[in-house]
Design a protein around this motif. Sequence first.
Motif, short mmCIF file in Angstrom:
data_model
loop_
_atom_site.label_atom_id
_atom_site.label_comp_id
_atom_site.label_asym_id
_atom_site.label_seq_id
_atom_site.Cartn_x
_atom_site.Cartn_y
_atom_site.Cartn_z
N PHE A 102 0.77 -1.48 0.05
CA PHE A 102 -0.10 0.12 0.04
C PHE A 102 0.85 1.25 0.04
O PHE A 102 0.53 2.14 -0.90
CB PHE A 102 -0.92 -0.12 1.16
N SER A 103 1.86 1.08 0.88
CA SER A 103 2.58 2.37 0.99
C SER A 103 3.48 2.66 -0.07
O SER A 103 3.97 4.13 -0.54
CB SER A 103 3.40 2.29 2.15
N ALA A 104 3.89 1.76 -0.91
CA ALA A 104 4.57 2.01 -2.03
C ALA A 104 3.75 2.38 -3.38
O ALA A 104 4.43 3.24 -4.17
CB ALA A 104 5.27 0.60 -2.69
N ARG A 105 2.49 2.18 -3.52
CA ARG A 105 1.80 2.67 -4.71
C ARG A 105 0.49 3.52 -4.15
O ARG A 105 0.06 4.03 -5.42
CB ARG A 105 1.40 1.40 -5.49
N ILE A 135 -12.54 -3.17 -10.96
CA ILE A 135 -11.13 -2.94 -10.03
C ILE A 135 -10.37 -2.52 -11.41
O ILE A 135 -9.63 -1.41 -11.34
CB ILE A 135 -10.30 -3.97 -9.54
N ARG A 136 -10.35 -3.09 -12.67
CA ARG A 136 -9.48 -2.72 -13.72
C ARG A 136 -9.93 -1.33 -14.35
O ARG A 136 -9.29 -0.45 -14.54
CB ARG A 136 -9.66 -3.72 -14.79
N THR A 162 -9.39 5.41 -13.58
CA THR A 162 -9.44 7.01 -12.86
C THR A 162 -8.98 7.25 -11.60
O THR A 162 -8.09 8.25 -11.16
CB THR A 162 -11.06 7.08 -12.84
N TYR A 163 -8.96 6.09 -10.71
CA TYR A 163 -8.18 6.01 -9.34
C TYR A 163 -7.20 4.96 -9.36
O TYR A 163 -7.07 4.18 -8.37
CB TYR A 163 -9.35 5.85 -8.40
N SER A 164 -5.99 5.24 -10.08
CA SER A 164 -4.79 4.36 -9.86
C SER A 164 -4.06 4.22 -8.69
O SER A 164 -3.36 3.33 -8.40
CB SER A 164 -3.90 4.77 -11.04
N ASP A 165 -4.38 5.42 -7.81
CA ASP A 165 -3.67 5.50 -6.41
C ASP A 165 -4.69 4.93 -5.38
O ASP A 165 -4.33 5.20 -3.98
CB ASP A 165 -3.19 6.87 -6.39
N VAL A 166 -5.71 4.46 -5.78
CA VAL A 166 -6.63 3.70 -4.83
C VAL A 166 -6.58 2.17 -4.83
O VAL A 166 -6.84 1.79 -5.92
CB VAL A 166 -8.03 4.19 -4.86
N ARG A 198 -16.26 8.88 0.06
CA ARG A 198 -14.94 9.20 -0.87
C ARG A 198 -15.45 8.90 -2.34
O ARG A 198 -16.13 7.83 -2.52
CB ARG A 198 -14.09 8.07 -0.30
N PRO A 199 -15.15 9.61 -3.41
CA PRO A 199 -15.29 9.44 -4.49
C PRO A 199 -14.90 8.01 -5.22
O PRO A 199 -15.64 7.50 -6.09
CB PRO A 199 -14.71 10.78 -5.46
N ALA A 200 -13.93 7.45 -4.69
CA ALA A 200 -13.33 6.16 -5.07
C ALA A 200 -14.42 5.19 -4.99
O ALA A 200 -14.53 4.20 -5.75
CB ALA A 200 -12.04 5.97 -4.73
N ALA A 201 -14.81 5.14 -3.70
CA ALA A 201 -15.90 4.18 -3.29
C ALA A 201 -17.24 4.26 -3.91
O ALA A 201 -17.87 3.30 -4.54
CB ALA A 201 -16.23 4.32 -1.70
#
Length: 295
Positions: free
Chosen positions: A85-88, A110-111, A116-120, A273-276
């Motif tokens: 998690f911390s790395a990406r 997930i793909r 849109t949310y590559s960091d989530v 949260r927008p990602a959820a």
Amino acid sequence: MTTKQIDYCIELAHTLNFSRAADNLFVSQPTFSYQIRLLEEEIGFPVFERSGRGASLTPAGAQFVSFLAGMREDLKRAVEQGQNFSARYRDSVSVCMMVRQALFFLPEAIRISAETYSDVQIVPVFRYENSVDAFLRHEADLLFALREQTLHLPGVAVHDLFESRIYLIAEKTDPLARRDLIREEDLYGRTLMVGGGSPPALRAVQNRLIGSGRIRYFNSPDHDTTLTNVAAGKGVCLAPGFLNDHSGQFAWIPFDCPETFSCVLCTHKDDRRPAAAELIAILRKLYREAVAFPL
């Protein structure tokens, strides 16, 4: 109790020899013995019986070490997940479900979400039992559930996902596998696997069939055991379509009954949260467009 002491205790339980355990962990025997003694003083009971020939586990120690081993594996997984998690990622959205196939389109969602949310990070959490309780304890952000499970949940938003019908599961060589629709009379004289935590709608159908007096039944503790017995030719079973992994191992034939399952996703009302929200929207769209997909 430190992680080092836990590792020492687990290794000694494996070798039952202080010298060998110390060598395996690259520490001196006095240091190793001292740490084991500190651990036992902290917990208040002896884990090991010492003798000239080495060590043996006390009854309490054997139980204690089995818990330690499980805890150490959980800790290892937690560290690995944290490193990933911390790395990406800057955030995560966890999705709790009883089995992987319950949300068949989750990998595709997930793909799409990653565009849109590559960091989530989207994290599946599998809880065969007590998934609702885990969600209410905020151990997951999203929960796959049946609507009937959500009627009185506090602080929860419910999002409709899809309707799932009941199917008969049989070996592909079973004569029933050639049918397009299974009716009650088709099961007369057959053995039906029942139980295994079946939801109320499925239990109602099972009880109705058993009540006919013309169908044998066999109690099975869970879905995986049931499928094993079906594969062994011991009988057939009924199951919600959302449990279908679409691997092609079994024939899944629609069963003629009015009962269905309203499958939903739950979120905590305070999670904005927008990602959820995006993940839910993607999943709903995928299921809405899967018109010909058996559910």
